[in-house]
Each structure stands twice: as C-alpha cells, then as structure tokens.
Write a protein that holds these residues in place. Structure first.
Motif, mmCIF file in Angstrom:
data_model
loop_
_atom_site.group_PDB
_atom_site.id
_atom_site.type_symbol
_atom_site.label_atom_id
_atom_site.label_comp_id
_atom_site.label_asym_id
_atom_site.label_seq_id
_atom_site.Cartn_x
_atom_site.Cartn_y
_atom_site.Cartn_z
ATOM 1 N N GLU A 103 14.564 -1.116 -4.035
ATOM 2 C CA GLU A 103 14.954 0.287 -3.848
ATOM 3 C C GLU A 103 14.064 1.012 -2.848
ATOM 4 O OE1 GLU A 103 17.617 1.451 -5.651
ATOM 5 O OE2 GLU A 103 17.766 -0.640 -6.334
ATOM 6 N N GLU A 104 12.782 0.637 -2.808
ATOM 7 C CA GLU A 104 11.876 1.390 -1.940
ATOM 8 C C GLU A 104 11.686 0.737 -0.573
ATOM 9 O OE1 GLU A 104 8.088 1.606 -4.009
ATOM 10 O OE2 GLU A 104 7.526 -0.376 -3.241
ATOM 11 N N ALA A 105 12.485 -0.313 -0.292
ATOM 12 C CA ALA A 105 12.286 -1.046 0.966
ATOM 13 C C ALA A 105 12.895 -0.314 2.158
ATOM 14 C CB ALA A 105 12.909 -2.423 0.843
ATOM 15 N N ASP A 106 12.195 -0.437 3.328
ATOM 16 C CA ASP A 106 12.763 0.019 4.591
ATOM 17 C C ASP A 106 13.450 -1.149 5.297
ATOM 18 O OD1 ASP A 106 11.365 2.702 4.628
ATOM 19 O OD2 ASP A 106 9.646 1.332 4.514
ATOM 20 N N LEU A 107 12.978 -2.345 4.951
ATOM 21 C CA LEU A 107 13.502 -3.544 5.593
ATOM 22 C C LEU A 107 13.713 -4.625 4.532
ATOM 23 C CD1 LEU A 107 14.039 -5.259 8.185
ATOM 24 C CD2 LEU A 107 11.575 -5.740 8.243
ATOM 25 N N ILE A 108 14.944 -5.140 4.466
ATOM 26 C CA ILE A 108 15.215 -6.254 3.550
ATOM 27 C C ILE A 108 15.494 -7.494 4.385
ATOM 28 C CG2 ILE A 108 16.805 -7.170 1.796
ATOM 29 C CD1 ILE A 108 17.185 -4.391 0.733
ATOM 30 N N LEU A 109 14.736 -8.552 4.134
ATOM 31 C CA LEU A 109 14.956 -9.801 4.860
ATOM 32 C C LEU A 109 15.379 -10.900 3.893
ATOM 33 C CD1 LEU A 109 11.844 -9.838 7.257
ATOM 34 C CD2 LEU A 109 14.193 -9.149 7.793
ATOM 35 N N LEU A 110 16.453 -11.596 4.221
ATOM 36 C CA LEU A 110 16.882 -12.740 3.413
ATOM 37 C C LEU A 110 16.576 -14.005 4.208
ATOM 38 C CD1 LEU A 110 20.450 -11.567 2.221
ATOM 39 C CD2 LEU A 110 18.219 -11.015 1.239
ATOM 40 N N ASN A 111 15.728 -14.861 3.655
ATOM 41 C CA ASN A 111 15.415 -16.131 4.313
ATOM 42 C C ASN A 111 16.389 -17.186 3.770
ATOM 43 O OD1 ASN A 111 14.277 -18.090 5.812
ATOM 44 N ND2 ASN A 111 12.213 -17.911 4.949
ATOM 45 N N THR A 112 17.318 -17.599 4.593
ATOM 46 C CA THR A 112 18.540 -18.248 4.109
ATOM 47 C C THR A 112 18.588 -19.758 4.307
ATOM 48 O OG1 THR A 112 19.563 -17.966 6.259
ATOM 49 C CG2 THR A 112 19.847 -16.171 4.666
ATOM 50 N N LYS A 128 0.872 -1.173 0.000
ATOM 51 C CA LYS A 128 0.000 0.000 0.000
ATOM 52 C C LYS A 128 0.908 1.221 0.000
ATOM 53 C CE LYS A 128 -2.825 -2.398 3.277
ATOM 54 N NZ LYS A 128 -1.862 -2.796 4.276
ATOM 55 N N GLU A 129 0.331 2.360 -0.372
ATOM 56 C CA GLU A 129 1.129 3.587 -0.310
ATOM 57 C C GLU A 129 1.424 3.945 1.144
ATOM 58 O OE1 GLU A 129 2.633 5.112 -2.858
ATOM 59 O OE2 GLU A 129 1.826 3.356 -3.872
ATOM 60 N N GLY A 130 2.555 4.553 1.378
ATOM 61 C CA GLY A 130 2.902 4.939 2.749
ATOM 62 C C GLY A 130 3.265 3.728 3.576
ATOM 63 N N GLY A 131 3.515 3.946 4.876
ATOM 64 C CA GLY A 131 3.829 2.826 5.758
ATOM 65 C C GLY A 131 5.209 2.275 5.450
ATOM 66 N N ARG A 132 5.569 1.237 6.217
ATOM 67 C CA ARG A 132 6.903 0.690 6.053
ATOM 68 C C ARG A 132 6.879 -0.441 5.037
ATOM 69 N NH1 ARG A 132 7.910 -0.650 12.196
ATOM 70 N NH2 ARG A 132 5.848 -1.547 11.868
ATOM 71 N N LYS A 133 7.945 -0.525 4.263
ATOM 72 C CA LYS A 133 7.948 -1.506 3.173
ATOM 73 C C LYS A 133 8.985 -2.605 3.394
ATOM 74 C CE LYS A 133 5.546 0.617 -0.500
ATOM 75 N NZ LYS A 133 5.310 2.052 -0.336
ATOM 76 N N LEU A 134 8.540 -3.815 3.121
ATOM 77 C CA LEU A 134 9.363 -5.004 3.333
ATOM 78 C C LEU A 134 9.699 -5.658 1.997
ATOM 79 C CD1 LEU A 134 10.373 -7.609 4.862
ATOM 80 C CD2 LEU A 134 7.981 -8.343 4.864
ATOM 81 N N THR A 173 4.433 -5.423 1.592
ATOM 82 C CA THR A 173 5.549 -6.017 0.869
ATOM 83 C C THR A 173 5.745 -5.314 -0.472
ATOM 84 O OG1 THR A 173 4.032 -7.668 0.009
ATOM 85 C CG2 THR A 173 5.343 -8.296 1.915
ATOM 86 N N THR A 174 6.976 -5.291 -0.924
ATOM 87 C CA THR A 174 7.266 -4.655 -2.210
ATOM 88 C C THR A 174 8.161 -5.564 -3.043
ATOM 89 O OG1 THR A 174 8.372 -2.800 -3.287
ATOM 90 C CG2 THR A 174 9.211 -3.413 -1.124
ATOM 91 N N ARG A 175 8.028 -5.437 -4.357
ATOM 92 C CA ARG A 175 8.925 -6.167 -5.256
ATOM 93 C C ARG A 175 10.148 -5.335 -5.585
ATOM 94 N NH1 ARG A 175 6.392 -10.299 -8.275
ATOM 95 N NH2 ARG A 175 4.179 -10.384 -7.866
#
Ligand code: SAH
Ligand code: SF4
Ligand code: F3S
Length: 485
Positions: free
Chosen positions: A62-71, A23-29, A57-59
């Motif tokens: 570049e616009e992410a606030d949080l990047i998670l790698l599931n390893t 969604k617009e705004g808020g934190r992006k994952l 969630t975002t694809r």
C-alpha cells in the motif's frame, strides 16, 4: 534450501519476498519474486542497486511508490500467474496514480516491449542482465515515460554488488556463482531469457561467503543453472586464459567456499547429469560442511525422450552418475525434476520414467506437465502431441510414486541423531524450532534455549510424510550415538 525449494519452486511463486522495512520518507519499493532461486537472488541485487539510488524497501504494498515483479517464464502457468497479479494491481494504480509498476526477470526478457502494449499498466520492463541500469530507467519512468532495457550480456555477473538480504532470518543465503545457460535443452526457455553462460570471479564468491559468515549466516547455497560447468580462467574449449593464475572449476570452488569456516554449510543447485564429475563428489565426501544432498534433474527415464529433449545423456549415463554418488557418498540424499508428457512421449517411455524412479528412490522430486515454450527447439521441431488429460494422468502416477518414496526416505531417517542448523520457528508451532540436517530434511524440535543460526544435536523420534520431529540432546550424547554431521 527452503521447503521444497531449488531451481524452480512452484510453492514460493507468488509469495512476496520480505523486503526490509524502509526508512521514513524517500521513495518506497515493493519487490515480489517468482520462479527459481536465481530470481530470488537477483531480487537481492535489485534491492541493493535501488537502495543505493535512494529507495527503501517495504513489506507493505500500500505504501509503495514502485512495485517490481521479478518474473518467471519456465511454464505457461508461471506467466499466467503474473498476468493475474498485474490485473490485481490495477486497483492499486487507480487509488494511487503516482504508483509505478515494473516487470523484471525472465518474462521481461521474453516479451520485452510487447509487455507495455499487452499489459497497459506496466511502466517498466527490465531483463536479468540490465539491473545496473535500473536507477536511470526508474528516473525516466518517474518523469512519466515508459522504459525498457532487455539487453543480454556476455559478461555481467553483478560480481561486486553486495546483495541486500531480503530473507531477514539471517541464517541461510543464496550466492549466484554463474548466470545464463548454454545447454539448449529443447523444452527450456532459460537460454533465451538468461542468455549465455558466464561464471563469476571465485574471489568475489568467497568474499561474499566470508562476509555472510561474519554476519552470522551459517549456510550458503551456490546457484547456477548448471553448476558443474562453472569455470574460471579457462575458456569453453579448455584453454587456460592466464597461465599465472589457477583454473577454478566447480570442485575447486566448493573446496574454497567450504574452507571459509567448518561451521558454514555449503549447498548448491543445480547439478547437470552430463557434467557432474567424480571430482566434485570426492570433494563433497571429504568435508562435513559440504551438505550431502544433490539435486540431479533427470527429466525422463527413457533415452529416446532424453535425446529429443537434447539433454546430452542417456538413461544408462544418468544411472551411472547415481551409482557414482552412491559409491562415493553412500548416504547422500538425491532429488530430481521430472517432466510428464513431453512431445511424442509414449506410454512405454513414460513407464521407463517410473521404473527409473523406482531404481533411484529419490528423497524428493519436482514434477511438471510439459508446457510448450515459444522459440524453443521443441516448439520448432516437435508436436506437443500428448493430450492434456494424458499428461495429467502420467503426472499423477509420477507424483503418487514419489510420495511413496519420500515417505519411505523420511521413515528411514527416523531414530537417528543429526547435527541440525536451527533456521527459525517452526511453521506450525511457535513453541518449536525447525532446522535441517545435512540431507536437507526438515527437523522440528522443542525450542528450549536454542537460537536460530546455532547448530544443535537432535535425536529424531517421530515423523509425518516429509517432516521429522525429535528431541535435542547434548553434544557428548550425540557423539556417543555417532551423530550424522
Ligand atoms: N537448469 C536446471 C533446471 C532449470 S528449470 C536443469 O537443467 O536441471 C527447472 C525445471 O523446470 C527443469 O528441470 C524442468 O524439469 C522444468 N521445466 C523446464 N522447462 C519446462 C517446460 N517447458 N515444461 C515443463 N517443465 C519444464
Ligand atoms: Fe534449461 Fe537445460 Fe539450461 Fe537447465 S540445463 S536451464 S533445463 S537449458
Ligand atoms: Fe528461473 Fe523461471 Fe527464469 S525458472 S531462470 S525465473 S524462467
């Protein structure tokens, strides 16, 4: 299952899961998954937990606030790939100082807070049983701290969490039916990264399958490291916990899930040769929507190697299980996993793996060079003594033989009529759809008026080494031709 994809999938390692656009705004994952299907399935639980905590969630990384790698930690190269990825992310962090990076999954569990020291840009480390704690941990990280939770659990199954489906085609989905593994194969890191085996409540599994079907999904894959040891309402010693409730083992679970609707296809992964019962095979044989495909990892064709691997079966036992499959479902497709160059493997022992492959003639196989993993039995007890070059040579022999068998198997499926579940556009040609038959073979055909999620009848007319091509035909014609369901 997706192309060349089961418990472990080298090809999909590194591929970003396609999170729903936020969604617009808020934190992006931005969430990226590596390793086995279990990890991909866990990422959908993580997305669900963090969506509830206000993330979208975002694809777009570049616009992410949080990047998670599931390893994944299964082989050394799986971990190396993550380390490279982290190096690559350094630039992103330089451009956006607010960006936080977290490690989830098996590598998080294996390395714990060492990851914070080793990889300076990691802010968050969360193991596979601690995802419910993510909202709190993420808040801590946003407050400028580092956060770690790698506690393993004996009970956690995330049973009631509704996964956010990250594969947005909406036709096929994974359902985790159990977590962890109690087997202690000597080469394997999974018992250390995933903890003890536990099964999920069958009612929540059936409810999830029903919900998926109602949303238009037409195939589910039941996931576990050893699905044959699924058990509910009975302990490891076989003692029933609640006499008033039924015991549900894997055979009964498959029966229950396949009853959701005859148009819901059911697959599963992974079977274990030491635990696979005839009862499971009989349930599969009875129902068309239980797909005729079994992934039965052998690892080695020599009983002495199997013993060192602590696999719990011999070559003869394994071949007896193959014979049971052929007896009960003569047409069932079978695939496997093979490890080349395990500790102390002689050339004679390696030859036995080739000879077993020739006996079984697998549809498909995942083949690996042995990679020593810290803390495993093999690391402690045996020497990793097959030279790298020799491992490579053995692996190429195994791959070459499997290619022959795969080609032969594809050719044998040509010229027949199949009921095919349409998955989406073919990768190579936008004018064509691709789907799968019950044997998990990919079939490509002209789109016509078909829709993803629909069943169509296809007569195969042509093939490459692993893909079949065909023409859609009418149901009446398919029936006349005696189609394969
Ligand atoms: N639970 C599944 C497999 C999980 S891991 C089973 O028991 O079959 C998937 C595959 O990775 C294994 O089947 C094995 O072939 C391979 N694998 C696991 N550990 C490995 C190691 N240390 N080196 C090389 N291959 C390994
Ligand atoms: Fe690893 Fe063996 Fe468990 Fe599979 S069954 S996850 S190979 S320990
Ligand atoms: Fe799966 Fe890799 Fe962990 S195979 S269970 S993600 S070590």
């Amino acid at each position: 299952m997706r192309p060349g994809n089961h418990t472990i999938d080298e090809q999909r390692q590194g591929e970003a899961v396609g999170p729903r656009s936020g969604k617009e705004g808020g934190r992006k994952l931005y969430l990226e998954s590596y390793g086995c299907q279990m990890n991909f399935s866990d990422s959908e639980i993580v997305a669900s937990i963090l969506t509830d905590a206000g993330y979208s969630t975002t694809r777009n990384q570049e616009e992410a606030d949080l990047i998670l790698l599931n390893t994944c930690s299964i082989r050394d190269n799986a971990e190396q790939r993550i380390r490279h990825r982290l190096q690559h992310l350094k630039g992103g962090k330089r451009n956006n100082p607010k960006l936080k990076v977290g490690i989830l999954g098996c590598m998080a569990e294996r390395l714990r807070d060492k990851l914070l020291e080793e990889e300076k840009l990691v802010d968050l480390v969360v193991g596979p049983d601690a995802y419910r704690d993510l909202p709190r941990l993420v808040d801590e990280v946003e407050g400028g701290q580092k956060a770690v939770n790698t506690l393993l659990s004996r009970e956690e199954t995330y049973a009631e969490i509704q996964p956010v489906r990250l594969d947005d085609k909406g036709v096929t989905a994974f359902i985790s039916i159990m977590r962890g593994c109690d087997n202690m194969c000597s080469f394997c890191v999974v018992p250390f990264t995933r903890g003890r085996e536990r099964s999920r409540d069958p009612q929540s599994i059936v409810a999830e399958a029903r919900d998926l079907f109602a949303k238009g999904y037409r195939e589910v894959t039941l996931l576990g490291q050893n699905v044959d040891s699924y058990k509910w309402n009975v302990d490891a010693k076989g003692i029933v916990k609640d006499e008033t409730q039924p015991v549900v083992r894997f055979a009964q679970l498959m029966d229950l899930v396949s009853d959701v609707d005859p148009d819901l296809r059911v697959r599963f992964s992974t079977s274990h040769p030491k635990d696979m019962t005839d009862e499971v095979l009989e349930v599969m044989a009875r129902k068309d929507n239980l797909c005729k495909y079994i992934h039965l990892p052998v690892q080695s064709g020599h009983s002495d190697v199997l013993k060192r691997m602590n696999r719990g079966y011999t070559r003869d036992w394994y071949l007896d299980r193959i014979a049971a499959i052929r007896r009960i479902m003569p047409d069932c497709a079978i695939s496997t996993d093979v490890i080349a160059g395990f500790c102390g493997e002689t050339t004679e022992e390696h030859e036995e793996t080739l000879s077993l492959m020739k006996e079984v003639r697998y549809e498909m196989a995942y083949m690996f060079k042995y990679s020593e993993r810290p803390r495993t039995l093999a690391e402690r007890k045996f020497e990793d003594d097959v030279p790298e070059e020799e491992k490579g040579r053995r692996l190429s022999e195994i791959i070459a033989l499997q290619q022959e068998h795969s080609r032969e198997r594809t050719a044998a499926q040509c010229g027949k009529v199949y009921r095919v579940l349409v998955e989406g556009p073919s990768k190579k040609n936008a004018e064509e759809f691709q789907g799968r038959n019950t044997y998990n073979s990919v079939i490509v055909f002209p789109k016509g008026d078909a829709q993803p999620g629909q069943y169509v009848y296809v007569r195969t007319t042509d093939h490459t080494s692993v893909t079949l091509r065909g023409e859609r035909i009418a149901e009446a014609e398919a029936q006349e031709a005696g189609y394969i369901a």
